[in-house]
Design an enzyme around this catalytic site. Structure first.
Site, PDB file in Angstrom:
ATOM      1  N   ASP A  17      -2.615 -11.259  -0.894  1.00  0.00           N
ATOM      2  CA  ASP A  17      -3.620 -11.887  -0.065  1.00  0.00           C
ATOM      3  C   ASP A  17      -3.837 -13.318  -0.401  1.00  0.00           C
ATOM      4  O   ASP A  17      -3.520 -14.200   0.595  1.00  0.00           O
ATOM      5  CB  ASP A  17      -4.975 -11.415  -0.307  1.00  0.00           C
ATOM      6  CG  ASP A  17      -5.045  -9.784   0.120  1.00  0.00           C
ATOM      7  OD1 ASP A  17      -4.761  -9.607   1.345  1.00  0.00           O
ATOM      8  OD2 ASP A  17      -5.181  -8.999  -0.609  1.00  0.00           O
ATOM      9  N   ARG A  98     -16.913 -15.108 -12.373  1.00  0.00           N
ATOM     10  CA  ARG A  98     -17.020 -15.795 -11.261  1.00  0.00           C
ATOM     11  C   ARG A  98     -17.655 -17.399 -11.576  1.00  0.00           C
ATOM     12  O   ARG A  98     -16.827 -18.498 -10.903  1.00  0.00           O
ATOM     13  CB  ARG A  98     -17.629 -15.323  -9.991  1.00  0.00           C
ATOM     14  CG  ARG A  98     -17.091 -14.226  -9.745  1.00  0.00           C
ATOM     15  CD  ARG A  98     -15.613 -14.045  -9.514  1.00  0.00           C
ATOM     16  NE  ARG A  98     -15.150 -12.486  -9.015  1.00  0.00           N
ATOM     17  CZ  ARG A  98     -14.054 -12.322  -9.276  1.00  0.00           C
ATOM     18  NH1 ARG A  98     -12.956 -12.912  -9.846  1.00  0.00           N
ATOM     19  NH2 ARG A  98     -13.809 -11.120  -8.906  1.00  0.00           N
ATOM     20  N   ASP A 127     -18.894 -10.976  -4.782  1.00  0.00           N
ATOM     21  CA  ASP A 127     -18.184 -12.040  -5.352  1.00  0.00           C
ATOM     22  C   ASP A 127     -18.097 -13.407  -4.429  1.00  0.00           C
ATOM     23  O   ASP A 127     -17.891 -14.501  -4.796  1.00  0.00           O
ATOM     24  CB  ASP A 127     -16.704 -11.642  -5.574  1.00  0.00           C
ATOM     25  CG  ASP A 127     -16.868 -10.580  -6.859  1.00  0.00           C
ATOM     26  OD1 ASP A 127     -17.708 -11.253  -7.747  1.00  0.00           O
ATOM     27  OD2 ASP A 127     -15.940  -9.987  -7.103  1.00  0.00           O
ATOM     28  N   SER A 178      -9.427  -1.086  -5.305  1.00  0.00           N
ATOM     29  CA  SER A 178      -9.696  -2.452  -5.339  1.00  0.00           C
ATOM     30  C   SER A 178     -10.148  -2.706  -6.822  1.00  0.00           C
ATOM     31  O   SER A 178     -11.052  -2.113  -7.040  1.00  0.00           O
ATOM     32  CB  SER A 178     -10.812  -3.162  -4.296  1.00  0.00           C
ATOM     33  OG  SER A 178     -11.283  -4.165  -4.900  1.00  0.00           O
TER      34      SER A 178
HETATM   35  N1  ARG Z   1     -19.552  -4.608  -7.933  1.00  0.00           N
HETATM   36  C1  ARG Z   1     -18.879  -5.408  -9.035  1.00  0.00           C
HETATM   37  C2  ARG Z   1     -19.630  -6.539  -9.083  1.00  0.00           C
HETATM   38  O1  ARG Z   1     -20.105  -7.195  -7.983  1.00  0.00           O
HETATM   39  C3  ARG Z   1     -17.600  -5.531  -9.135  1.00  0.00           C
HETATM   40  C4  ARG Z   1     -16.802  -6.431  -8.037  1.00  0.00           C
HETATM   41  C5  ARG Z   1     -15.450  -6.416  -8.256  1.00  0.00           C
HETATM   42  N2  ARG Z   1     -14.377  -6.186  -7.565  1.00  0.00           N
HETATM   43  C6  ARG Z   1     -13.589  -4.828  -7.563  1.00  0.00           C
HETATM   44  N3  ARG Z   1     -12.690  -4.785  -6.391  1.00  0.00           N
HETATM   45  N4  ARG Z   1     -14.234  -4.088  -7.937  1.00  0.00           N
HETATM   46  O2  ARG Z   1     -19.809  -7.411  -9.857  1.00  0.00           O
END
Ligand code: ARG
Length: 407
Positions: A17, A98, A127, A178
C-alpha cells in the site's frame, strides 16, 4: 528550499500500500514524495532494502532511522512507569509507536522541506487519529493526508497500479490478517477474527509459543531504578535489551496472549489479538515494586492517573498538555521505585515470588505476627471507633426511620 513547499512526507512501511502510495500521491496531488521508514523493532526487512525500494518506487528522498533504543527509552519507559494497560488488558503496542513515528515524519519534513505528511491508515481506526493529532501537536503548520482514506487508494487499485508500473513489490501474497508489530508486541485483527465467537488459531501467533505445552519454569530477576528497568538476573542491560530478552523468555512460556473486544476512539468496538510477552512481565514486576515502595495514598491516586494516562495515549494525545502534566506526576512518584522483583515465568503466567528494595516501605517489625512486633494494637480500638463513627450515626438514623438493613 523553495521546492520544499510542495513535498509530501510519507510514513513508509515497505509494503504494497505505501509503495503504491508514493506514485499515487504524486499523480493525484502533483507533489514530490519523501519516504520515511522508522524501525521500532517490527522485524522483517533491512532498512537499507526498504530505503532502496522507496527510491525505486519513485520517492525523491528516503529517510530511514533505527529508532529502537529511542522507542524503548522515551516511549516504553513512560508506559512502564504508568503501568499502562488500556481497558486493563492492552499494553498500547501500536499506540506507543505512532507518536515516535510522527516525530520522525516531522523531522524529515523539516530536513527535506515538506508541507504535508501522509500515512497509510484507513479512515476507521485509531492510528489515523494518532498520526495526525501527533503531527499537528508537534508542527501545527503541517497538513495531513491519508491516500487510502482521502485519495481512494483501495487494495484493488494498489494491486493494479503496482502491476501496471512493475513496482518492485509482491502483489500476490495475501495475508488474511491486518498486523502491526514492534518490540513492545504484536496486534492482529480482521479476517475470521471479526466473528468475535471464533477462537484464534495457531497461525495468529508469532511472538509466543503455545502455553499449553510449556518448557520448564524460567525464573527471572528484574531490577528497576526509579521505575526504569536496568538489569536482568543482576546483569546491567539497556531497556531495549531487557525488552528483547523478556520477549524471548516469556514468549517461550506463552506469556502475554490477549484476546479482547476493545473500544476504539472512533466509536467502533473491535476484536483484537495481542502478543506482548515482555510488556506483561515488566508491567507486572513494576506494579509489584510500586506496591512495596509507594506510600498508600500516592499509590491509590496514581492508579487513577495511570488509567487516564493510558486512555490519553490510546486516544492519540501523546504530545498533549494533559499527558505532559500526567507524565510529570508519574515521574515524581518514581523516586523510590528501585529494587528487584523475582518472577517465575511458566505456562502462560508470570508470577511474582519475591521482591527486595533499599527504599521499601514494607516494615517487617510492623507487619509480623511473631514476637518483636512493634505495632501497638491497643491504638486500633480508638482508631476504628472514630473511623466508623459517621457510618454508625447514619445507620442509627436509618433505624429511627424504619430503613435499617432488613436481616
Ligand atoms: N487496535 C489497536 C490499537 O488501536 C491496534 C491497531 C493496530 N493495527 C492492526 N492492524 N492490528 O492500538
Amino acid at each position: 528550499m523553495s521546492q520544499g513547499k510542495d513535498r509530501v512526507v510519507l510514513a513508509y512501511s515497505g509494503g504494497l500500500d505505501t509503495s503504491v502510495a508514493i506514485g499515487w500521491i504524486q499523480e493525484q496531488t502533483g507533489q514530490e514524495v519523501i519516504a520515511v521508514a522508522v524501525d521500532v523493532g517490527q522485524g522483517g526487512e533491512d532498512l537499507q532494502v526498504i530505503r532502496q525500494r522507496a527510491l525505486d518506487c519513485g520517492a525523491v528522498e528516503a529517510y530511514v532511522v533505527d529508532a529502537r533504543d529511542e522507542f524503548a527509552n522515551d516511549y516504553l519507559v513512560p508506559a512502564i512507569k504508568a503501568n499502562s494497560m488500556y481497558q486493563g488488558r492492552y499494553p498500547l503496542v501500536s499506540a506507543l509507536s505512532r507518536p515516535l513515528i510522527s516525530k520522525h515524519l516531522v523531522k524529515a519534513a523539516r530536513q527535506f522541506g515538506g508541507s504535508t505528511v501522509a500515512h497509510g491508515c484507513t479512515g476507521k481506526g485509531n492510528d489515523q487519529v494518532r498520526f495526525e493529532v501527533s503531527i499537528t501537536s508537534i508542527a501545527p503548520d503541517l497538513k495531513c493526508i491519508a491516500p487510502v482514506r482521502d485519495l481512494a487508494l483501495t487494495r484493488d487499485v494498489a494491486i493494479d497500479y503496482a502491476n501496471k508500473h512493475s513496482l518492485p513489490i509482491e502483489t500476490t501474497k495475501h495475508n488474511p490478517f491486518s498486523i502491526d508489530q514492534n518490540v513492545w508486541g504484536r496486534a492482529i485483527e480482521t479476517g475470521f477474527l471479526e466473528d468475535i465467537w471464533n477462537a484464534p488459531t495457531k497461525d495468529v501467533y508469532n511472538y509466543t509459543d503455545d502455553p499449553t505445552y510449556p518448557p520448564l519454569p524460567d525464573e527471572v530477576e528484574i531490577t528497576f531504578e526509579q521505575g526504569v528497568p536496568v538489569a536482568l538476573d543482576g546483569q546491567k542491560k539497556s531497556v531495549l535489551e531487557i525488552v528483547q530478552e523478556l520477549n524471548r523468555r516469556a514468549g517461550a512460556q506463552g506469556i502475554g496472549r490477549i484476546d479482547i473486544v476493545e473500544d476504539r476512539l472512533v466509536g467502533i468496538k473491535s476484536r483484537e489479538i495481542y502478543e506482548a510477552p515482555a510488556a506483561i512481565v515488566l508491567i507486572n514486576a513494576h506494579e509489584e515494586l510500586e506496591n512495596v515502595t509507594l506510600e498508600r495514598e500516592q499509590a491509590r491516586f496514581k492508579k487513577r492517573v495511570d488509567l487516564r494516562w493510558g486512555e490519553l495515549v490510546y486516544d492519540g494525545q501523546w504530545f498533549s498538555p494533559l499527558k505532559q502534566s500526567l507524565d510529570a506526576f508519574v515521574d515524581s512518584t518514581q523516586l523510590y521505585v528501585s529494587g528487584t522483583v523475582r518472577m517465575t515465568l511458566h505456562g502462560g503466567r508470570a508470577v511474582v515470588t519475591g521482591r527486595k528494595s533499599d527504599t521499601s516501605l514494607y516494615d517487617f517489625n510492623l507487619a509480623t505476627y511473631e514476637t518483636g512486633d512493634t505495632f501497638d494494637q491497643s491504638h486500633s480500638r480508638g482508631f476504628i471507633e472514630i473511623y466508623g463513627l459517621s457510618a454508625k450515626q447514619a445507620a442509627a438514623r436509618d433505624a429511627r426511620f424504619g430503613r435499617g438493613l432488613q436481616l
